[in-house]
Design an enzyme around this catalytic site. Structure first.
Site, short mmCIF file in Angstrom:
data_model
loop_
_atom_site.label_atom_id
_atom_site.label_comp_id
_atom_site.label_asym_id
_atom_site.label_seq_id
_atom_site.Cartn_x
_atom_site.Cartn_y
_atom_site.Cartn_z
N GLU A 1 0.87 -1.18 0.00
CA GLU A 1 0.00 0.00 0.00
C GLU A 1 0.91 1.23 0.00
OE1 GLU A 1 -3.64 2.17 2.44
OE2 GLU A 1 -2.74 0.34 3.26
N ARG B 1 6.07 -13.11 9.67
CA ARG B 1 6.58 -11.75 9.49
C ARG B 1 8.00 -11.65 10.03
NH1 ARG B 1 2.32 -7.28 11.49
NH2 ARG B 1 3.90 -6.03 10.49
N LYS C 1 3.71 0.53 10.51
CA LYS C 1 3.84 1.70 9.65
C LYS C 1 3.21 2.93 10.32
CE LYS C 1 3.45 0.59 5.25
NZ LYS C 1 2.89 0.42 3.88
#
Length: 566
Positions: A40, A270, A280
């Site tokens: 994104e 992750r 983020k």
């Protein structure tokens, strides 16, 4: 992919690669391999994204497929072309190339048509409840949810309201489009998930054409399907989303009358690092609140921050390859990353001299005004890197820590009446010191042995210490920035305190009066340097000929573990 990484891949295959090989053996999707990296564009990518990049692009490379870059730009309130450009730059720097660049916004019309089809099939409806009401009605994992009062509204009314959502007059939050699924399903994602919501912010690509935007779960799998992705590789938090991903793909197959192809979602763990955060949202807060100098602050776990700090792309990929891919989340020690950085930079960094905490050394028996050019090897690990000259003179700068007035026997550096070798130059013996009124040493005096020059026949008599130095009249002053862990606790992500309170106040120290050899004036941002006996450094992008700035990448050995033990 470089040789070391490829050889490492040959030694063991991840479970993801094993799944891919199973699909190839079964002839799925016509034997095609197509992956994608779908960030994104709402921030700069970090080392966690780098792990996904290595997997997405690596699988395509290994099995002769393609990997596309697709920007998941379905939320115009947070996205910007600045982030698009930075992500592209970081992927290239890491050493990967995409086949095509796509955007979720490329499919806005197709997604809209698909949503309309679901409404006509009685599989979606407009809900005019508030977000709070919808959340309350969803129930809990152990108790079923409640039906929306709008769930059975007439088909034509749903279509009319859906079209109204995509007008400037629609009020944000006044209605959403939901899929009609199962409010009693133990998987909460199946409890009539939201497909569209109203957002009036202009989109970075489509401007004000759209006012209703698809949710991630409604756009992601469909974009994979539209593009022909065979393996949708993502992280473990998407495991609960996978049944919904597959359900929407089922509907898409019916909508498009395509049943000979479907993407397969595979999840891996992750990348989490000690003493930093990967959120983020938190990283953006650090930037917005000026708690760091920007997304590329060398303390940040962003790819651009690591590049500015002096990490090499090969070292990042080496680290990611070493920790592997599993089905279990883990916290990886920052020391493992730094060890990979040291291993790689040792092979490529140019050895130079720099003095960070200077004290003057005067060689009293060396002729005043005389200089010599001493040959210095650029990298003992690679003869092809050649040599450069460093000027030697009567007055030198050495590290203050390299002298001790009352030294113990095991102190092998300089002290009164002791000998050391000056690297690439002569053996000297300290004859005395001069202190200022505050009792601080201002000058150290020594005599050199003219027959002991490095490389000279008979100059190999042994001394226990070797010091680096720069000529006081033939050096350049520089600013040096010393970086440490960004946070003072090992795992700030699970600490209940505000993450701002956990920042390490010692994470940056700026040394203004350092001296480096003139050779460093030629170096540019992105060059890898080893300040001998100190650590690895790189010129900062803000460095200028009249104001040299160097960032410390990592020390020659791990000192953080000792700090923790103490």
């Amino acid at each position: 992919m470089n040789k070391e990484l490829e050889e490492g891949k040959e030694k063991s295959k991840s479970f993801v690669e094993q799944f891919v090989e199973e699909d190839l053996a079964e002839g799925k999707n016509g034997g095609r391999i197509q992956t994608r990296f779908p960030p994104e564009p709402n921030g700069y990518i970090h080392i966690g994204h780098a792990k996904a990049i290595c997997m997405d692009f690596g699988v395509a490379e290994r099995y002769g497929g393609i990997c596309n870059l697709r920007f998941d730009d379905t939320n115009p309130t947070k996205e910007d072309t600045e982030y698009v450009d930075s992500i592209m730059n970081d992927i290239h720097w890491l050493g990967f190339k995409w086949e095509n660049v796509y955007y979720a916004s490329d499919y806005f019309q197709q997604l809209w048509d698909f949503a309309e089809w679901m409404i006509r099939q009685g599989k979606a409806y407009i809900d005019e409840q508030t977000s709070e009401q919808i959340a309350l009605q969803k129930g809990t994992p152990t108790t079923p949810g409640q039906m929306s009062p709008y769930r059975d509204r007439p088909l034509e009314e749903n279509l009319q309201l859906f079209h109204k959502m995509n007008t400037p007059e629609a009020v944000e939050g006044s209605m959403v489009l939901r899929a009609k699924m199962d409010m009693a399903n133990p998987n909460m994602h199946f409890r009539d998930p939201i497909m569209y919501r109203i957002i009036h912010n202009p989109h970075h690509r489509t401007g004000t054409k759209w006012h209703a935007y698809p949710m991630y779960d409604f756009a992601h799998g469909q974009s994979d399907f539209f593009e022909g992705v065979t393996h949708s590789i993502c992280t473990l938090e998407f495991v609960p989303h996978r049944p919904l991903y597959d359900k929407f793909v089922d509907e898409l197959q019916e909508f498009s009358d395509t049943h000979d192809y479907r993407p397969r979602q595979i999840e891996f763990n992750r990348l989490n690092l000690t003493y930093t955060v990967m959120s983020k949202r938190k990283l953006k807060a650090l930037v917005d609140e000026n708690l760091v100098s920007g997304w590329d602050d060398p303390r940040m776990p962003t790819v651009c921050g690591m590049r500015r700090r002096g990490y090499s792309p090969e070292s990042i990929r080496m680290f990611i390859d070493s920790i592997g891919y599993t089905k279990f989340d883990a916290l990886n020690d920052m020391a493992l990353l730094e060890a990979a950085v040291r291993e790689d930079l040792n092979k490529k960094a140019c050895r130079v001299s720099a003095v960070l905490n200077p004290v003057k050394l005067i060689i009293t028996n060396y002729p005043e005004g005389q200089t010599e050019e001493m040959e210095a090897v650029n990298n003992p690990e690679n003869e092809a890197d050649g040599t450069h000259n460093i000027t030697f003179s009567r007055e030198l700068w050495i590290e203050r820590e390299d002298f001790m007035e009352d030294a113990p026997k095991k102190f092998f550096r300089l002290s009164v009446d002791r000998e050391v070798r000056l690297k690439n130059a002569y053996i000297i013996k300290c004859t005395g010191i001069r202190k200022n009124d505050a009792g601080e040493i201002e000058e150290i005096y020594a005599e050199y042995d003219p027959t002991s020059k490095s490389g000279m026949e008979g100059a190999n008599r042994k001394v226990k210490g070797t010091l680096h130095w720069v000529s006081a009249e033939h050096c350049l002053q520089a600013e040096v920035r010393i970086y440490d862990r960004l946070f003072s606790v090992e795992n700030p992500s699970i600490d209940e305190r505000d993450f701002r309170e956990l920042l390490n106040p010692e994470s940056l120290k700026v040394l203004h009066k350092c001296y480096v050899e003139k050779y460093l004036a030629e170096k540019q941002a992105g060059d890898y340097l080893q300040f001998q006996r100190i650590g690895y450094f790189t010129p900062d992008p803000d460095s200028k000929p009249d104001h040299l700035i160097f960032n410390k990448t990592v020390g020659l050995k791990d000192t953080w573990a000792k700090k923790i033990d103490n």
